[in-house]
Design an enzyme around this catalytic site. Structure first.
Site, PDB file in Angstrom:
ATOM      1  N   GLU A   3     102.384  25.930  26.390  1.00  0.00           N
ATOM      2  CA  GLU A   3     101.726  27.174  25.973  1.00  0.00           C
ATOM      3  C   GLU A   3     102.302  27.646  24.648  1.00  0.00           C
ATOM      4  O   GLU A   3     103.496  27.919  24.551  1.00  0.00           O
ATOM      5  CB  GLU A   3     101.922  28.230  27.067  1.00  0.00           C
ATOM      6  CG  GLU A   3     101.152  27.869  28.335  1.00  0.00           C
ATOM      7  CD  GLU A   3     101.788  28.401  29.614  1.00  0.00           C
ATOM      8  OE1 GLU A   3     102.761  29.144  29.523  1.00  0.00           O
ATOM      9  OE2 GLU A   3     101.301  28.038  30.697  1.00  0.00           O
ATOM     10  N   SER A  14      98.203  27.291  32.173  1.00  0.00           N
ATOM     11  CA  SER A  14      97.695  26.456  33.245  1.00  0.00           C
ATOM     12  C   SER A  14      98.789  25.454  33.592  1.00  0.00           C
ATOM     13  O   SER A  14      98.660  24.263  33.362  1.00  0.00           O
ATOM     14  CB  SER A  14      96.448  25.749  32.697  1.00  0.00           C
ATOM     15  OG  SER A  14      95.618  25.298  33.697  1.00  0.00           O
ATOM     16  N   GLU A  15      99.903  25.969  34.117  1.00  0.00           N
ATOM     17  CA  GLU A  15     101.104  25.139  34.215  1.00  0.00           C
ATOM     18  C   GLU A  15     100.912  23.897  35.073  1.00  0.00           C
ATOM     19  O   GLU A  15     101.373  22.816  34.728  1.00  0.00           O
ATOM     20  CB  GLU A  15     102.296  25.963  34.723  1.00  0.00           C
ATOM     21  CG  GLU A  15     102.877  26.925  33.697  1.00  0.00           C
ATOM     22  CD  GLU A  15     102.167  28.261  33.643  1.00  0.00           C
ATOM     23  OE1 GLU A  15     101.208  28.463  34.428  1.00  0.00           O
ATOM     24  OE2 GLU A  15     102.560  29.114  32.829  1.00  0.00           O
ATOM     25  N   PHE A  28     109.141  29.553  30.547  1.00  0.00           N
ATOM     26  CA  PHE A  28     110.282  30.066  31.314  1.00  0.00           C
ATOM     27  C   PHE A  28     110.379  29.278  32.618  1.00  0.00           C
ATOM     28  O   PHE A  28     109.367  29.032  33.267  1.00  0.00           O
ATOM     29  CB  PHE A  28     110.104  31.559  31.628  1.00  0.00           C
ATOM     30  CG  PHE A  28     110.167  32.424  30.404  1.00  0.00           C
ATOM     31  CD1 PHE A  28     111.382  32.878  29.895  1.00  0.00           C
ATOM     32  CD2 PHE A  28     109.010  32.775  29.725  1.00  0.00           C
ATOM     33  CE1 PHE A  28     111.443  33.661  28.755  1.00  0.00           C
ATOM     34  CE2 PHE A  28     109.058  33.560  28.574  1.00  0.00           C
ATOM     35  CZ  PHE A  28     110.274  34.003  28.097  1.00  0.00           C
ATOM     36  N   ASP A  43     111.145  30.098  35.355  1.00  0.00           N
ATOM     37  CA  ASP A  43     110.613  30.873  36.480  1.00  0.00           C
ATOM     38  C   ASP A  43     109.166  30.469  36.812  1.00  0.00           C
ATOM     39  O   ASP A  43     108.708  30.659  37.928  1.00  0.00           O
ATOM     40  CB  ASP A  43     110.658  32.357  36.134  1.00  0.00           C
ATOM     41  CG  ASP A  43     112.011  32.763  35.546  1.00  0.00           C
ATOM     42  OD1 ASP A  43     112.766  33.425  36.250  1.00  0.00           O
ATOM     43  OD2 ASP A  43     112.313  32.384  34.396  1.00  0.00           O
ATOM     44  N   HIS A  84     111.694  36.266  34.726  1.00  0.00           N
ATOM     45  CA  HIS A  84     111.913  35.554  33.461  1.00  0.00           C
ATOM     46  C   HIS A  84     113.395  35.333  33.183  1.00  0.00           C
ATOM     47  O   HIS A  84     113.795  35.183  32.039  1.00  0.00           O
ATOM     48  CB  HIS A  84     111.324  36.330  32.277  1.00  0.00           C
ATOM     49  CG  HIS A  84     109.826  36.382  32.243  1.00  0.00           C
ATOM     50  ND1 HIS A  84     109.093  37.160  33.101  1.00  0.00           N
ATOM     51  CD2 HIS A  84     108.929  35.749  31.446  1.00  0.00           C
ATOM     52  CE1 HIS A  84     107.803  37.008  32.827  1.00  0.00           C
ATOM     53  NE2 HIS A  84     107.673  36.155  31.831  1.00  0.00           N
TER      54      HIS A  84
END
Lengths: 324, 336, 373
Positions: free
Chosen positions: B30, B69-70, B93, B95, B139
């Protein structure tokens, strides 16, 4: 329009479908004896889909499969003898007995693996397709998934990604009507899975999955478009599985006679045989010969699997890493 | 004197040099460029903190912005790796692991084993981790312990610019999936970094400081806190040995055990939550394998079993401090 | 001029800011002579001994073992026995109240390394000393796998009255890692071209180990550039060499493999600090170094021998030659010290190993200074 199927193509199609059927029927029988470990999810009834799609692919194209993956494996060219040994948990199996039914893979023929995670394959084929695009190879990737996976976020993400990056991917939804024991009518919010294509800016089509010719043509068009840089497509194949979600599932959720009716009237092998013999393209003797050869192949694979060695303690910790 | 650059520049340089060396190396994530499809500048961000800035222009077509859209792009990186690419996917991150973990731990990590040794998945997943930026609970986590738990993954936690470059190059060239974790607070840290390409091997701890009284094992940013503490303790006559494992998987257990056999005392400093952490892992390892050498109980200096808080007043309490390390070292040194 | 002499924390190398006391070799009350080693200290990079700057009695030890002091910090005091304790205490108090450690590396960098393009190689070098001084220029050439930091204890001392260059040979340190043909002739030509590039017409060459063989080759190929040769534990004087060390050094991939090898470099293997091992590993892991070292060792030390022996060619050159060797050299046998014919001075230092210029820096520095005059 896809090119006309030759006599050899038809023989190949029949042989592939028959091999899958024989393989699965034999597993159904043998599983009942209790000798086969773990879970198996059988593909019987859906053969026209894997075969119709994969006959449009080369060894260098990739497919991602599902937990119901034996048919995709065979259609993509994985050796059924190694597969049988794998399912029997033998060291000689495709994956040395470490993967089992749900994880048969053979990257040497572009088979990225059956997958125990529903919807797991969508993102993966975006990667193989991205590699093909960056390298300019014209290879395509196909993600087989079911009506259950059609509701997974991974599939939505993958369809969006494939469209955004204009990737050579075919999302091949095998809608057999049931996600485990839950009906498609309950769990999918739209009328057809293909309807979802428009949301991601790609063509969507629904075809009769009992009809090898229909699947072959629809998938062929989508694959050709992808090869030529035309981007992804969603192809929904409507079909039915003859056995339960997994072996041992009594399918009490299905209507009485539902499966038998399909077997008697729509079966893909039945339809294929009638059509090619009626047209005179193949003779019944051609088909009978294939039946015999396939039976011998599968019989042999079972005999071999039963007598092959199991992996040993020395195999427990190998293949975790390339190096560690 | 060798050239000094920051941790962030070291990471950028490693990516740049490896992309130049090998066309199969691609960077995706991203806003790794930023500005894709927008009317303004391209490479507008170069990563949310600018770590990948400049790569977009130098390596056309190989620095790829992704949708948010991990699962999609991390999985795509894994798929591309399966057919010989060497993707470096940035999970902004760490997280955000929560929305793509399946692709990492059920797919990438297991392919080789499930497929009987026939798959190679040379993917690198880079991510920022760690507290101290008032970024709050979603985060600021560490989470390297979670990756470390999974067989099939390698996990890298560099604590300085030199290691960051060498370990990242090793990560890219490595044929297994690698999780490469960058502590946000280290990005501005300067250090001597060779201009040439070089690798730092996995599973080889750095002995950051030698001493004979107490062994301190620390990870990532905590190596700096441990050094601060050790300098203070030195003035008080306590000589600490600091070990930076550099990778949590594989873990250089030999260097840790050898050090504890020498000092007889162990303090582990780990910024993450204490339960099932690297701290507890190493405490367990040493208790089991070097019990006879121990002269005092093992002490763990960690975060808390609570999410990372937002308010600076709370976050500073949360992060292990040099003072806490000093206190822990003294307690084991003075243990009778 | 006070009769009270300080012993302070030395600065070994540009990055050293503090050092640790490893132990005292002399106790309070011991008589000490100028040049005698008094206290052992250790920087991050290297361990060594501090010498007495004057003859007298060690009157105070102001740091204990394990203490860490900044560069310039007071370690001890030497004075004649006649100086009163009160005077010494006053001196110490005065020193401590006025002493300010240097404010980090930025404040006190001294000379820094430079890079220069020579024959397609980018070479790193460090120049110390002043060309305005009376002495003729000198060039220090390190050995196989070394770099200009091998002269850490020598460079500044030798530069007291001349300009002294130390360079990283191709394939080494921060110079280009491509060694080209990777033989002595190529290295020697690069060294000669380096001298041209820095504007030195001729220099005293000081070479250690392989650097000695390079110096010899420069003298043979470019005699006009060489005023004298100081050969320290030098290659090129006989065929024997510890190829186990050479091959091990080339192949060692980690600390555990490298550390025992490095112990062979010193008579006192405790001088091999972890930092020394780590620094060498960092060097070895640079792209191109493995290839460079393989090429050089293949050309120079194939088949378990030195492939180039030049001892008998030296006399004809007519250059002054100084040979220095550590008696316990485990890399190149000390017997080679006597292999050079002609007008040669030979200094063999007992109880020292291959890295004699580090282990007995002061002796080596004095010998070279006397030799070049």
């Amino acid at each position: 329009m896809t090119k006309k199927l030759t006599r050899d193509d038809l023989l190949t199609a029949y042989r592939t479908m028959r091999t899958i059927r024989e393989f699965e029927e034999r597993l159904h029988t043998d599983f009942a004896t209790g000798e086969i470990p773990g879970f198996v999810h059988l593909y019987a009834g859906e053969e026209a889909s894997a075969t119709g799609v994969c006959m449009n692919l080369t060894k260098d194209d990739h497919i991602a499969s599902t937990h119901r993956g034996h048919g995709h494996c065979i259609a993509k060219g994985v050796d059924p003898v190694g597969m049988m040994a794998e399912i029997w948990g033998r060291k000689t199996g495709t994956c040395k007995g470490k993967g089992g039914s749900m994880h048969i893979a053979d990257l040497s023929v572009g088979m990225l693996g059956a997958n125990g995670i529903v919807g797991g394959g969508g993102p993966l084929v975006c990667g193989t397709a991205l590699a093909a695009k960056l390298r300019g190879t014209r290879n395509v990737s196909v993600c087989f998934f079911g009506d259950g996976a059609s509701n997974q976020g991974t599939i939505f993400e993958a369809m969006n990604l494939a469209s955004v990056w204009n990737l050579p991917v075919i999302f091949l939804a095998e809608n057999n009507g049931y996600a485990e024991a839950t009906s498609y009518n309950y769990s999918v919010a739209c009328d057809t899975i293909a309807d979802r294509a428009s949301a991601f800016g790609m063509p969507g089509i629904t075809v009769d999955g009992f009809d090898f010719f229909a699947v072959h043509e629809a998938a062929g068009e989508a694959i050709e478009r992808a090869r030529n840089g035309g981007g992804p497509s969603l192809v929904e194949v409507k079909l039915s599985r003859y056995y339960g979600h997994f072996e041992g599932d009594q399918q009490t959720y299905r209507a009485p006679g539902e499966v038998q009716n399909i077997r008697d009237t729509k079966d893909c092998l039945l339809q294929f045989s009638r059509r090619v013999t009626a047209s005179g393209e193949l003779a019944q003797a051609d088909l009978d010969a294939i039946d015999a050869e396939v039976k011998a192949l599968i019989d042999g694979s079972v005999v071999k699997a039963k007598s092959d060695p199991k992996p040993t303690e020395a195999d427990l910790l190998t293949d975790v890493y390339v190096s560690y | 004197m060798a050239r000094k650059i920051t941790y962030q520049q070291a990471i950028n340089e490693a990516l740049d040099q490896e992309m130049a060396r090998d066309q199969n190396v691609i960077v995706m994530g991203e806003d790794v460029a930023g500005g894709s499809g927008a009317p303004g500048e391209q490479d507008a961000w170069g990563g949310v903190l600018g770590v990948t800035r400049g790569l977009y222009a130098k390596h056309p077509g190989r620095v790829i912005d992704t949708p948010i859209s991990e699962s999609g792009y991390v999985g795509a990186a894994i798929g591309a790796a399966c057919c010989g690419m060497r993707p470096v996917a940035e999970l902004m991150f760490v997280d955000f692991l929560g929305v793509c973990f399946d692709q990492i731990f059920n797919q990438a990590a297991k392919f080789r084993y499930m497929f009987g040794g026939k798959a190679e998945t040379p993917v690198v997943i880079r991510a920022m981790y760690g507290a101290g930026f008032r970024a709050a609970a979603q985060h600021s986590q560490c989470l390297y312990n979670i990756f470390t738990h999974i067989p099939g993954l390698k996990v890298v936690v560099p604590s300085n610019p030199y290691d960051a470059k060498g370990l990242l190059i090793q990560s890219i060239r490595d044929n297994d999936p690698v999780i490469f974790l960058e502590h946000k607070a280290l990005y501005t840290m300067e250090g001597e970094v060779p201009e040439e390409l070089y690798t730092v091997p996995f599973g080889e701890a750095a002995v950051v400081r030698e001493g004979h009284d107490v062994t301190i094992v620390a990870f990532g940013r905590m190596v700096l806190k441990a050094q601060e503490a050790a300098a203070d303790l030195q003035k008080q006559g306590i000589h600490c040995e600091i070990i930076d494992p550099r990778t949590t998987s594989p873990l250089d257990t030999d260097t840790i055990l050898e050090s504890v056999e020498k000092t007889g005392r162990l303090v582990v400093v780990d910024e993450s939550h204490p339960r099932c952490s690297m701290a507890s892992d190493i405490a367990g390892l040493v208790a089991e394998q070097a019990f006879d050498s121990l002269k005092a109980p093992i002490r763990q200096v960690t975060g808390f079993h609570a999410p990372v808080p937002f308010s600076d007043a709370l976050e500073e309490l949360y992060i292990p401090s040099a003072a806490k390390i000093v206190a822990a070292v003294k307690s084991v040194k003075e243990y009778k | 001029m006070s009769a009270i002499q300080t012993i302070t924390m030395p600065k070994w190398g540009l990055s050293m800011q503090e050092g640790k006391v490893n132990g005292w070799l002399k106790q309070v009350g011991d008589a000490v002579e100028q040049g005698q080693e008094i206290v052992e200290v250790e920087s991050e990079k290297i361990a060594g001994a501090v010498e007495a700057g004057a003859t007298g009695v060690l009157r105070r030890q102001l740091a204990n073992e394990e203490d860490v002091l900044p560069v310039g910090g007071l370690l001890g005091v030497i004075a004649d026995a006649s100086v009163s304790d009160a005077d010494i205490d006053a001196f110490v108090a005065d020193f401590l109240s006025n002493f300010k450690p240097a404010e980090g590396a930025e404040e006190d960098q001294g000379p820094t390394t430079q890079k220069i393009e020579v024959n397609g190689h980018k070479l790193r070098y460090l120049k110390r000393g002043d060309s305005g001084k009376s002495g003729e220029p000198m060039l220090l050439i390190h050995g196989f796998g070394g770099d200009l930091n091998n002269w850490l204890f020598n460079h500044e001392a030798l530069a007291a009255d001349r300009e002294v260059y130390a360079l990283d040979l191709p394939g080494h340190g921060e110079s280009t890692k491509d060694v080209g043909e990777g033989n002595l002739a190529a290295l020697a030509d690069t060294v000669a071209a380096f001298l041209d590039a820095v504007g030195v017409t001729s220099a005293h060459l000081v070479g250690h180990s392989m650097g000695g063989a390079v110096s010899l080759t420069v003298a043979l190929r470019h005699p006009e550039k060489v005023r004298s040769l100081s050969l320290i534990g030098s290659a090129g004087l006989g065929s024997e060499i510890n190829t186990g060390y050479i091959q091990g050094f080339v192949s060692a991939a980690n600390r555990n493999a490298l550390k025992p090898l490095l112990a062979d470099l010193f008579a006192d293997s405790s001088l091999v600090t972890r930092q020394l091992v780590d620094d060498l590993l960092k060097y070895k892991r640079l792209e191109g170094v493995g290839q460079a070292l393989s090429t050089l060792s293949g050309n120079l030390f194939a088949d378990g021998r030195q492939n180039s022996v030049m001892a008998d060619q030296l006399a004809a050159l007519g250059k002054p030659v100084l040979v220095i060797w550590g008696e316990e050299d485990r890399i190149i046998p000390v017997a080679h010290a006597h292999a050079v014919s002609g007008k040669v001075q030979v200094e063999v230092l007992g109880n020292r190993g291959h890295m004699v210029q580090m282990e007995a820096a002061n002796d080596v520095n004095r010998a070279i200074a006397r030799f070049v005059g």
